[in-house]
Design an enzyme around this catalytic site. Structure first.
Site, mmCIF file in Angstrom:
data_model
loop_
_atom_site.group_PDB
_atom_site.id
_atom_site.type_symbol
_atom_site.label_atom_id
_atom_site.label_comp_id
_atom_site.label_asym_id
_atom_site.label_seq_id
_atom_site.Cartn_x
_atom_site.Cartn_y
_atom_site.Cartn_z
ATOM 1 N N ASP A 34 0.163 -16.297 29.006
ATOM 2 C CA ASP A 34 0.015 -15.635 30.311
ATOM 3 C C ASP A 34 1.221 -14.682 30.201
ATOM 4 N N ASN A 35 0.855 -13.336 30.842
ATOM 5 C CA ASN A 35 1.780 -12.346 30.919
ATOM 6 C C ASN A 35 2.526 -12.502 32.279
ATOM 7 N N ILE A 69 -2.822 -10.207 27.338
ATOM 8 C CA ILE A 69 -4.276 -10.473 26.329
ATOM 9 C C ILE A 69 -4.755 -9.172 25.946
ATOM 10 N N SER A 134 -17.677 -16.535 38.289
ATOM 11 C CA SER A 134 -17.534 -16.544 39.744
ATOM 12 C C SER A 134 -18.906 -16.507 40.177
ATOM 13 N N ALA A 135 -19.234 -17.132 41.403
ATOM 14 C CA ALA A 135 -20.482 -17.049 42.202
ATOM 15 C C ALA A 135 -20.408 -15.536 42.787
ATOM 16 N N TYR A 159 -14.229 -6.170 40.855
ATOM 17 C CA TYR A 159 -13.672 -7.468 40.436
ATOM 18 C C TYR A 159 -15.047 -8.266 40.259
ATOM 19 N N LYS A 163 -16.713 -9.627 35.956
ATOM 20 C CA LYS A 163 -17.197 -10.958 35.643
ATOM 21 C C LYS A 163 -18.696 -11.012 34.979
ATOM 22 N N TYR A 187 -17.363 -20.535 39.299
ATOM 23 C CA TYR A 187 -16.815 -20.984 40.406
ATOM 24 C C TYR A 187 -17.495 -20.599 41.703
ATOM 25 N N ASN A 209 -7.296 -14.924 49.513
ATOM 26 C CA ASN A 209 -8.061 -16.166 50.110
ATOM 27 C C ASN A 209 -7.882 -16.944 51.218
ATOM 28 N N VAL A 227 -9.544 -13.806 61.234
ATOM 29 C CA VAL A 227 -10.812 -14.383 61.030
ATOM 30 C C VAL A 227 -11.894 -13.319 60.610
ATOM 31 N N ARG A 304 -14.813 -8.390 56.931
ATOM 32 C CA ARG A 304 -14.263 -7.573 55.550
ATOM 33 C C ARG A 304 -15.275 -7.086 54.984
HETATM 34 N N1 LIG Z 1 -9.453 -18.559 42.680
HETATM 35 C C1 LIG Z 1 -10.588 -18.289 42.837
HETATM 36 O O1 LIG Z 1 -11.255 -18.125 43.953
HETATM 37 C C2 LIG Z 1 -11.602 -17.956 41.683
HETATM 38 C C3 LIG Z 1 -12.968 -18.008 41.915
HETATM 39 C C4 LIG Z 1 -13.689 -17.629 40.739
HETATM 40 C C5 LIG Z 1 -13.318 -17.251 39.834
HETATM 41 N N2 LIG Z 1 -11.775 -17.226 39.451
HETATM 42 C C6 LIG Z 1 -11.381 -16.922 37.975
HETATM 43 O O2 LIG Z 1 -10.424 -17.764 37.657
HETATM 44 C C7 LIG Z 1 -9.630 -17.344 36.833
HETATM 45 C C8 LIG Z 1 -8.247 -17.980 37.209
HETATM 46 O O3 LIG Z 1 -8.121 -17.554 38.649
HETATM 47 P P1 LIG Z 1 -6.959 -18.049 39.535
HETATM 48 O O4 LIG Z 1 -7.426 -18.212 40.829
HETATM 49 O O5 LIG Z 1 -6.048 -19.274 38.696
HETATM 50 O O6 LIG Z 1 -5.956 -16.844 39.475
HETATM 51 P P2 LIG Z 1 -4.407 -16.660 38.969
HETATM 52 O O7 LIG Z 1 -3.979 -15.306 39.238
HETATM 53 O O8 LIG Z 1 -3.765 -17.674 39.463
HETATM 54 O O9 LIG Z 1 -4.165 -16.947 37.448
HETATM 55 C C9 LIG Z 1 -4.623 -15.921 36.399
HETATM 56 C C10 LIG Z 1 -3.543 -16.017 35.468
HETATM 57 O O10 LIG Z 1 -3.844 -15.022 34.568
HETATM 58 C C11 LIG Z 1 -2.730 -14.417 34.108
HETATM 59 N N3 LIG Z 1 -3.026 -12.814 33.562
HETATM 60 C C12 LIG Z 1 -3.626 -12.054 34.087
HETATM 61 N N4 LIG Z 1 -3.797 -10.963 33.597
HETATM 62 C C13 LIG Z 1 -3.258 -11.276 32.291
HETATM 63 C C14 LIG Z 1 -3.399 -10.581 31.270
HETATM 64 N N5 LIG Z 1 -3.755 -9.427 30.879
HETATM 65 N N6 LIG Z 1 -2.506 -11.277 29.887
HETATM 66 C C15 LIG Z 1 -2.265 -12.884 30.151
HETATM 67 N N7 LIG Z 1 -2.178 -13.151 31.433
HETATM 68 C C16 LIG Z 1 -2.728 -12.538 32.368
HETATM 69 C C17 LIG Z 1 -1.806 -14.348 35.332
HETATM 70 O O11 LIG Z 1 -0.213 -13.992 35.245
HETATM 71 C C18 LIG Z 1 -2.141 -15.398 36.197
HETATM 72 O O12 LIG Z 1 -1.232 -16.490 35.750
HETATM 73 C C19 LIG Z 1 -9.772 -15.796 37.060
HETATM 74 O O13 LIG Z 1 -10.367 -15.373 35.588
HETATM 75 C C20 LIG Z 1 -10.531 -15.660 38.049
HETATM 76 O O14 LIG Z 1 -11.314 -14.484 38.063
HETATM 77 C C21 LIG Z 1 -11.156 -17.592 40.442
HETATM 78 C C1 LIG Z 2 -18.902 -16.604 47.002
HETATM 79 C C2 LIG Z 2 -18.169 -15.843 46.276
HETATM 80 O O1 LIG Z 2 -18.215 -14.645 45.937
HETATM 81 N N1 LIG Z 2 -16.999 -16.310 46.202
HETATM 82 C C3 LIG Z 2 -15.797 -15.483 45.321
HETATM 83 C C4 LIG Z 2 -14.957 -14.617 46.319
HETATM 84 O O2 LIG Z 2 -14.424 -15.571 47.282
HETATM 85 P P1 LIG Z 2 -14.422 -15.340 49.088
HETATM 86 O O3 LIG Z 2 -14.273 -14.075 49.147
HETATM 87 O O4 LIG Z 2 -15.840 -15.863 49.155
HETATM 88 O O5 LIG Z 2 -13.085 -16.134 49.240
HETATM 89 P P2 LIG Z 2 -12.145 -15.895 50.230
HETATM 90 O O6 LIG Z 2 -11.131 -17.393 50.433
HETATM 91 O O7 LIG Z 2 -11.233 -14.532 50.354
HETATM 92 O O8 LIG Z 2 -13.063 -15.988 51.476
HETATM 93 C C5 LIG Z 2 -13.630 -17.220 52.004
HETATM 94 C C6 LIG Z 2 -14.253 -16.895 53.583
HETATM 95 O O9 LIG Z 2 -13.008 -16.899 54.481
HETATM 96 C C7 LIG Z 2 -13.148 -15.675 55.017
HETATM 97 N N2 LIG Z 2 -11.515 -15.129 55.286
HETATM 98 C C8 LIG Z 2 -10.721 -14.891 54.028
HETATM 99 C C9 LIG Z 2 -9.458 -14.791 54.151
HETATM 100 C C10 LIG Z 2 -8.820 -14.555 55.397
HETATM 101 O O10 LIG Z 2 -7.586 -14.281 55.736
HETATM 102 N N3 LIG Z 2 -9.716 -14.522 56.501
HETATM 103 C C11 LIG Z 2 -11.082 -15.089 56.237
HETATM 104 O O11 LIG Z 2 -11.670 -14.873 57.351
HETATM 105 C C12 LIG Z 2 -13.991 -14.742 54.239
HETATM 106 O O12 LIG Z 2 -14.502 -13.661 55.131
HETATM 107 C C13 LIG Z 2 -14.994 -15.592 53.630
HETATM 108 O O13 LIG Z 2 -16.022 -15.871 54.621
HETATM 109 O O14 LIG Z 2 -13.975 -14.049 45.597
HETATM 110 C C14 LIG Z 2 -12.970 -15.003 44.904
HETATM 111 C C15 LIG Z 2 -11.826 -14.351 44.273
HETATM 112 O O15 LIG Z 2 -11.164 -13.761 45.260
HETATM 113 C C16 LIG Z 2 -13.836 -15.924 43.925
HETATM 114 O O16 LIG Z 2 -14.263 -15.075 42.895
HETATM 115 C C17 LIG Z 2 -14.877 -16.642 44.459
HETATM 116 O O17 LIG Z 2 -15.686 -17.092 43.498
#
Ligand SMILES: NC(=O)c1ccc[n+]([C@@H]2O[C@H](COP(=O)([O-])OP(=O)(O)OC[C@H]3O[C@@H](n4cnc5c(N)ncnc54)[C@H](O)[C@@H]3O)[C@@H](O)[C@H]2O)c1
Ligand SMILES: CC(=O)N[C@H]1[C@@H](OP(=O)(O)OP(=O)(O)OC[C@H]2O[C@@H](n3ccc(=O)[nH]c3=O)[C@H](O)[C@@H]2O)O[C@H](CO)[C@H](O)[C@@H]1O
Length: 351
Positions: A34-35, A69, A134-135, A159, A163, A187, A209, A227, A304
């Site tokens: 991790d960086n 990475i 991701s979805a 973003y 994916k 996810y 989020n 919201v 948004r």
């Molecule tokens: N959290 C969500 O809602 C969600 C949903 C769908 C997919 N994902 C995916 O899941 C993965 C993890 O998400 P998360 O929520 O844990 O995010 P996060 O930011 O908590 O974790 C990502 C980690 O990757 C590290 N990182 C980023 N770029 C790097 C690089 N170049 N080299 C080494 N380390 C690096 C960051 O320091 C961090 O610790 C991501 O690929 C994200 O796109 C997250």
């Molecule tokens: C369905 C989908 O594509 N989900 C992806 C999207 O999440 P989402 O954009 O669905 O996640 P989010 O937590 O940002 O938003 C969830 C819901 O909460 C609402 N909201 C969020 C924050 C806030 O301060 N106020 C508010 O109202 C937002 O409008 C949405 O209706 O992006 C994420 C990364 O960030 C992940 O990749 C998820 O997989």
């Protein structure tokens, strides 16, 4: 036979750290890189705080290297130091809004980083790969619940495109070389925290989020939740999403590793990791108020950009192919989030 060693990129992050914990409990050896661009580490510590606590909880050791990475030499050195059997790839930048502002940094970090990683894997004869998708690859759902057959690529942000593009690269790779076995986990909306309350979601700066924002309002770090949109065609006008408990999600990764470990089958497989149930923003606010006993101050504001109205999963394929199903409900997601946030009001940083 020694247990397999999994290289986990982004292992100090929210999903990575929770998944490392479940991998260790399942008997895998884990090497993390991790960086720390989005993970807390105190200057003097050998391990990022999240991984330090994962070691505490499991009583097992995590190998950690501060590696970016996108740096070929740094990545190669890890493969020289350890015999890696499989890779779980979480490292990425993931803020949808930010990706619209700095797309090049997102394409470099998420795409170049993944390509450097895949090249190092092939050079070291490692071909088993679990990818954090991701979805968001589905874009605006054309039908619900969303199955893996739903069209992909109509992404609403750079973003999301990183994916989608990465999945296309992985499909081409599997077609070109039959040694590759890839599981792409799509996810939906991961939330919650490990029930110990010792690890959880700790985003840098203002949370993008919903759940971490709600939790920070509840604990008094933020004044008011905005919201985004109250005029969607949904039960109460606010956005509906498929929230999945982080421990369910982590267990899904262990099932994916088990599948890759045990089967001779190669090729590209994609699975939805969701619950199949959608909750609106206001339903999540009310659930969190119930779990925390705190009032969540909120204001209805404009939508948004890039947000879809409703998105929730059909996760039946993951159940069939991985023997995995989410079991934790929204109350547990909120109770576990609140335990983490109330015990760690400032996240991992001891302020
Ligand atoms: N959290 C969500 O809602 C969600 C949903 C769908 C997919 N994902 C995916 O899941 C993965 C993890 O998400 P998360 O929520 O844990 O995010 P996060 O930011 O908590 O974790 C990502 C980690 O990757 C590290 N990182 C980023 N770029 C790097 C690089 N170049 N080299 C080494 N380390 C690096 C960051 O320091 C961090 O610790 C991501 O690929 C994200 O796109 C997250
Ligand atoms: C369905 C989908 O594509 N989900 C992806 C999207 O999440 P989402 O954009 O669905 O996640 P989010 O937590 O940002 O938003 C969830 C819901 O909460 C609402 N909201 C969020 C924050 C806030 O301060 N106020 C508010 O109202 C937002 O409008 C949405 O209706 O992006 C994420 C990364 O960030 C992940 O990749 C998820 O997989």
């Amino acid at each position: 036979m020694a247990p397999p060693t999994v290289l986990v990129t982004g292992g100090a992050g929210y999903i990575g750290s929770h998944t490392v914990l479940e991998m260790l409990n399942a008997g895998y050896n884990v090497v993390c890189v991790d960086n720390l661009c989005n993970a807390y580490s105190s200057g003097t510590a050998k391990l990022p705080e999240a991984l330090n606590r994962v070691q505490e909880i499991t009583g097992k050791k995590v190998h950690f290297y501060r590696v970016d990475i996108t740096d070929r030499e740094q990545v190669r050195s890890v493969f020289q130091e350890h015999k890696i059997d499989m890779v779980a790839h979480f490292a990425a930048l993931k803020a949808v809004g930010e990706s619209c502002r700095i797309p090049l940094q997102y394409y470099h970090n998420n795409m170049t980083g993944t390509n450097v990683l895949l090249e190092a894997m092939a050079d070291n004869n490692v071909f088993k790969f679990v990818y954090s998708s991701s979805a968001t690859v589905y874009g605006e759902p054309q039908f619900l619940p969303v199955t893996e057959e739903h069209p992909v690529g109509n992404c609403t942000s750079p973003y999301g495109k990183t994916k989608y593009f990465t999945e296309e690269i992985l499909k081409d790779l599997c077609k070109s070389d039959k040694r590759w076995a890839v599981v792409s986990l799509r996810y939906f909306n991961p939330v919650g925290a490990h029930p110990s309350g010792r690890i959880g979601e700790d985003p840098n700066g203002e949370p993008n989020n919903l759940m971490p924002y709600i939790a920070q309002v509840a604990v008094g770090r933020r004044d008011c939740l905005q919201v985004y949109g109250s005029d969607f065609p949904t039960k109460d006008g606010t956005g509906v999403r498929d929230y999945i408990h982080i421990v369910d999600l982590a267990e899904g990764h262990v099932k994916a590793l088990d599948k890759l470990r045990n089967i001779a089958e190669t090729g590209f497989f994609a699975y939805n990791l969701g619950t199949g149930v959608g909750y609106s923003v206001l339903e999540m606010v009310h659930a969190f108020q119930k779990a925390s006993g705190r009032n969540i101050n909120y204001k209805l504001v404009d939508r948004r950009s890039g947000d879809v109205a409703t998105c929730y999963a059909d996760a039946s394929l993951a159940e069939k192919a991985l023997g995995w199903k989410a079991t934790r409900g929204v109350d547990e997601m909120c109770v576990d989030t609140w335990r983490w946030q109330s015990n760690n009001p400032n996240g991992y940083a001891i302020k």
